[in-house]
Design an enzyme around this catalytic site. Structure first.
Site, PDB file in Angstrom:
ATOM      1  N   SER A  49       0.861  -1.186   0.000  1.00  0.00           N
ATOM      2  CA  SER A  49       0.000   0.000   0.000  1.00  0.00           C
ATOM      3  C   SER A  49       0.898   1.236   0.000  1.00  0.00           C
ATOM      4  O   SER A  49       2.098   1.141   0.294  1.00  0.00           O
ATOM      5  CB  SER A  49      -0.887   0.011   1.242  1.00  0.00           C
ATOM      6  OG  SER A  49      -0.076   0.216   2.399  1.00  0.00           O
ATOM      7  N   ASP A  84      -0.808  -1.845  -4.082  1.00  0.00           N
ATOM      8  CA  ASP A  84      -2.174  -2.121  -3.615  1.00  0.00           C
ATOM      9  C   ASP A  84      -2.935  -0.794  -3.438  1.00  0.00           C
ATOM     10  O   ASP A  84      -2.439   0.111  -2.751  1.00  0.00           O
ATOM     11  CB  ASP A  84      -2.077  -2.878  -2.275  1.00  0.00           C
ATOM     12  CG  ASP A  84      -3.411  -3.408  -1.792  1.00  0.00           C
ATOM     13  OD1 ASP A  84      -4.274  -3.708  -2.646  1.00  0.00           O
ATOM     14  OD2 ASP A  84      -3.578  -3.540  -0.561  1.00  0.00           O
TER      15      ASP A  84
HETATM   16  P1  13P Z   1      -7.752  -7.292   4.992  1.00  0.00           P
HETATM   17  O1  13P Z   1      -6.833  -6.384   5.730  1.00  0.00           O
HETATM   18  O2  13P Z   1      -9.147  -7.194   5.425  1.00  0.00           O
HETATM   19  O3  13P Z   1      -7.249  -8.715   5.000  1.00  0.00           O
HETATM   20  O4  13P Z   1      -7.753  -6.808   3.459  1.00  0.00           O
HETATM   21  C1  13P Z   1      -6.552  -6.714   2.750  1.00  0.00           C
HETATM   22  C2  13P Z   1      -6.762  -6.070   1.428  1.00  0.00           C
HETATM   23  O5  13P Z   1      -7.795  -6.205   0.801  1.00  0.00           O
HETATM   24  C3  13P Z   1      -5.674  -5.261   0.882  1.00  0.00           C
HETATM   25  O6  13P Z   1      -6.027  -4.620  -0.297  1.00  0.00           O
END
Ligand code: 13P
Length: 287
Positions: A49, A84
């Site tokens: 991210s 992400d």
């Molecule tokens: P969670 O943190 O709910 O497992 O989701 C992760 C996610 O979708 C990252 O894009």
């Protein structure tokens, strides 16, 4: 070698399994996800991210760390290094940093703007040899202590975005990031089936993999989900194992304060979750 995620996800659609996309948070996460995927002979996607990238001093650092680790650890399974929920600017940064895959999350824009920006990024990502994920129907989570129920994407909008030539599509089907509320209604399989009918064999992505019951995961895979994102569950296990170590006073025994010792139970927790998910998703032995 890092690879785009396209081929591994197309194979997953054909083979009726899904590839786990596990978020990186630091060195321990990276090392453990890589070694677990190798141990189970599974392809894997490393999600980064913008926040985690910043925490690790930037996407360039992350790319350098992942590449060097893969070489040092003799990682031979296919690995995609994937942005992400990227903004438009972060997509360009990751292309420059040498990532092998990006996600452009334009779900909060009006659909016309999401379409225009996704079109541009598909062109550049493909010209540079990267795979690209796009999103329709925002996948929320906890905001200001309130947990949203999760939106459902419009299948027609999914088709519009899919037709731009993206490699895989994240669509809201009632899933959210983080913990699910006690009164969560579950995934909307009607929405998933309607999206699948519109977009054919294009791999679908399920975000918010933490806490979705195993039977719903299996049904989602049957209906065309080929990439499942997991982050919070590794964090919860890491925190729990670390808390236990400290509560038992182990950091006060001998050199128990050494971070390599202090973080070891948490690392084992990440290994447990990643291995469990790889087996549940069915990608073990598919490298
Ligand atoms: P969670 O943190 O709910 O497992 O989701 C992760 C996610 O979708 C990252 O894009």
């Amino acid at each position: 070698m890092l690879v785009p995620a396209t081929e591994m996800l197309q194979k997953a659609v054909e083979g009726h399994y899904a590839v786990g996309a596990f978020n990186l948070n630091n060195l321990e996460w990276t090392k453990t996800i890589l070694s677990t995927a190798q141990e189970l002979n599974s392809p894997v996607i490393l999600g980064v991210s913008e926040g985690a990238g910043k925490y690790m001093t930037g996407f360039k650092t992350v790319k350098a760390m992942v590449s060097a680790m893969m070489e040092a650890m003799n990682i031979t399974v296919p690995v995609a290094l994937h942005l992400d929920h990227g903004t438009y600017d972060a997509c360009y940064e990751c292309i420059k940093a040498g990532f092998s895959s990006i996600m452009f999350d334009g779900s909060h824009y009006p659909i016309e703007e999401n379409l225009a920006k996704t079109t541009e990024l598909v062109k550049i990502a493909h010209a540079m040899g990267l795979s690209i994920e796009a999103e329709v129907g925002a996948i929320g989570g906890e905001e200001d202590g309130v947990i949203g129920m999760g939106e459902c994407a419009d299948p027609d909008e999914c088709k519009m975005i899919s037709d731009l030539g993206i490699d895989f599509l994240a669509a809201g089907i009632g899933n959210i990031h983080g913990k699910y509320p006690a009164n969560w209604q579950g995934l909307s399989f009607d929405t998933l089936a309607a999206i699948k009918a519109k977009i054919g064999d294009k791999p679908l992505v399920l975000h918010g993999g933490t806490g979705i019951p195993a039977d719903q995961i299996r049904k989602a895979i049957d209906l065309g989900v080929a990439k499942i994102n997991v982050n919070t569950e590794c964090q919860l296990y890491f925190a729990e194992a670390t808390r236990k170590y400290i509560e038992e006073g182990k950091d006060l025994q001998g050199k128990g304060y050494d971070p390599r010792k202090l973080l070891a139970p948490g690392v084992e927790g990440i290994h447990t979750i990643v291995a469990e998910k790889i087996r549940l998703f069915g990608s073990d032995g598919k490298a």
